[in-house]
Design an enzyme around this catalytic site. Sequence first.
Site, PDB file in Angstrom:
ATOM      1  N   ASN A 119      -1.087   1.795  15.626  1.00 42.19           N
ATOM      2  CA  ASN A 119      -1.264   2.191  14.254  1.00 42.19           C
ATOM      3  C   ASN A 119       0.294   2.223  13.812  1.00 42.19           C
ATOM      4  O   ASN A 119       0.918   2.901  14.226  1.00 42.19           O
ATOM      5  CB  ASN A 119      -1.732   3.824  14.290  1.00 42.19           C
ATOM      6  CG  ASN A 119      -1.730   4.198  12.658  1.00 42.19           C
ATOM      7  OD1 ASN A 119      -1.827   3.499  11.795  1.00 42.19           O
ATOM      8  ND2 ASN A 119      -1.777   5.561  12.687  1.00 42.19           N
ATOM      9  N   LYS A 140       1.393   2.664  10.803  1.00 37.85           N
ATOM     10  CA  LYS A 140       1.425   3.678   9.457  1.00 37.85           C
ATOM     11  C   LYS A 140       2.099   3.071   8.564  1.00 37.85           C
ATOM     12  O   LYS A 140       2.068   1.775   8.370  1.00 37.85           O
ATOM     13  CB  LYS A 140       2.296   4.830  10.320  1.00 37.85           C
ATOM     14  CG  LYS A 140       1.563   5.557  11.460  1.00 37.85           C
ATOM     15  CD  LYS A 140       2.226   6.721  11.749  1.00 37.85           C
ATOM     16  CE  LYS A 140       1.538   7.369  13.076  1.00 37.85           C
ATOM     17  NZ  LYS A 140       2.004   8.731  13.412  1.00 37.85           N
ATOM     18  N   HIS A 150      -7.275   9.761  10.018  1.00 40.87           N
ATOM     19  CA  HIS A 150      -6.130  10.286  10.877  1.00 40.87           C
ATOM     20  C   HIS A 150      -5.574  11.513  10.274  1.00 40.87           C
ATOM     21  O   HIS A 150      -5.659  12.024   9.022  1.00 40.87           O
ATOM     22  CB  HIS A 150      -5.137   9.022  10.666  1.00 40.87           C
ATOM     23  CG  HIS A 150      -4.004   9.291  11.549  1.00 40.87           C
ATOM     24  ND1 HIS A 150      -2.775   9.966  11.334  1.00 40.87           N
ATOM     25  CD2 HIS A 150      -3.615   8.530  12.967  1.00 40.87           C
ATOM     26  CE1 HIS A 150      -1.872   9.886  12.266  1.00 40.87           C
ATOM     27  NE2 HIS A 150      -2.431   8.965  13.184  1.00 40.87           N
ATOM     28  N   GLU A 176      -2.779  12.420   9.516  1.00 36.71           N
ATOM     29  CA  GLU A 176      -1.869  12.270   8.507  1.00 36.71           C
ATOM     30  C   GLU A 176      -2.603  12.029   7.199  1.00 36.71           C
ATOM     31  O   GLU A 176      -2.240  12.704   5.852  1.00 36.71           O
ATOM     32  CB  GLU A 176      -0.894  11.053   8.458  1.00 36.71           C
ATOM     33  CG  GLU A 176       0.057  11.540   9.715  1.00 36.71           C
ATOM     34  CD  GLU A 176       0.698  10.182  10.410  1.00 36.71           C
ATOM     35  OE1 GLU A 176       1.531  10.390  11.100  1.00 36.71           O
ATOM     36  OE2 GLU A 176       0.350   8.910   9.850  1.00 36.71           O
ATOM     37  N   GLU A 183      -6.803  12.913  18.863  1.00 32.11           N
ATOM     38  CA  GLU A 183      -5.430  13.167  18.557  1.00 32.11           C
ATOM     39  C   GLU A 183      -5.015  14.564  18.170  1.00 32.11           C
ATOM     40  O   GLU A 183      -5.249  15.310  17.485  1.00 32.11           O
ATOM     41  CB  GLU A 183      -5.137  12.437  17.380  1.00 32.11           C
ATOM     42  CG  GLU A 183      -5.183  10.815  17.455  1.00 32.11           C
ATOM     43  CD  GLU A 183      -4.484  10.307  16.501  1.00 32.11           C
ATOM     44  OE1 GLU A 183      -3.758   9.254  16.730  1.00 32.11           O
ATOM     45  OE2 GLU A 183      -4.684  10.510  15.322  1.00 32.11           O
ATOM     46  N   GLY A 196       3.939  12.158  17.144  1.00 33.78           N
ATOM     47  CA  GLY A 196       5.223  12.104  16.608  1.00 33.78           C
ATOM     48  C   GLY A 196       6.167  13.085  16.999  1.00 33.78           C
ATOM     49  O   GLY A 196       7.409  13.053  16.616  1.00 33.78           O
ATOM     50  N   SER A 228       1.839  10.597  20.968  1.00 38.90           N
ATOM     51  CA  SER A 228       3.010  10.023  21.680  1.00 38.90           C
ATOM     52  C   SER A 228       2.702   9.474  22.786  1.00 38.90           C
ATOM     53  O   SER A 228       3.301   9.844  24.047  1.00 38.90           O
ATOM     54  CB  SER A 228       3.577  11.481  21.908  1.00 38.90           C
ATOM     55  OG  SER A 228       4.154  12.061  20.749  1.00 38.90           O
ATOM     56  N   GLY A 267       4.019   5.384  17.325  1.00 40.35           N
ATOM     57  CA  GLY A 267       5.705   4.685  17.227  1.00 40.35           C
ATOM     58  C   GLY A 267       6.004   3.835  18.341  1.00 40.35           C
ATOM     59  O   GLY A 267       6.580   2.767  18.043  1.00 40.35           O
TER      60      GLY A 267
END
Length: 260
Positions: free
Chosen positions: A18, A20, A104, A106, A176, A182, A221, A243
């Site tokens: 992902n 983002k 997600h 976020e 998640e 993150g 992560s 990330g």
Amino acid sequence: MGRDRVMGAERTPLIAGNWKMYKTEAQSEGYIQALLPRVSSVSGVDIAVCVPYTDLRAMVDSARGSRVEVYAQNMHHEPQGAFTGEISALMLSELDVAGVVLGHSERRQLFGETDKALALKVPAALEAGIAPILCVGESEEERDEGETERKLRHQIGEDLAGVRDERLAEVTIAYEPIWAIGTGRVATPEQAQEAIAFVRALVGGRSPAAAEQVRILYGGSVKPDNAAELLELPDVDGALVGGASLEAESFAAIVAAAQS
């Protein structure tokens, strides 16, 4: 990512990156050219990159014929309408986008995505032939207060309410823990296995057959140095990588961990 790929007794691992809100179209082209040779010989693992809308056409064209599928990061449940700033499943399908990330954390936390909306989006994706990855997970406060199972039960119950039992196995679920996204903090293997086994049991409450077939990913992560330990857990069928998916080399290393 069709129905036939997930219906066997053996669940094929999926490693989905992902991005983002990272990478322009030019940057995405450089990335895919670096990634494809690194994963060209991989077998037994499905690979997806979940990219911004502006990168979709370029990525679909560049990845065509390879092992890498291209997913969007969100969509609206209606095929068209007066929804300024939204993208429909029909628009994604026309670009040959294979799947979409829905719910997600976020999107839920920063943009007000609701379970009510997801109950419409998940079946809309399936009807359009787009494979949904439904994200679920608890906050740090909910984890500390022992509310993890209550939160997962609510999310799975609400978000999949509009999916018929015979199509449940076509949904990929990504667990998640919000406190691990993150942050560098990763759920222990025991925590990840316990939560994902619980999610599988929730699906099994509706359809035991679907529970055996549905893919459940871990996200939070995930990096090359912890991927193997997480991916070998009995109920973990892959990873939704944040990330570490932004660099082709690290993402390919996680794919390799899934293969081994």
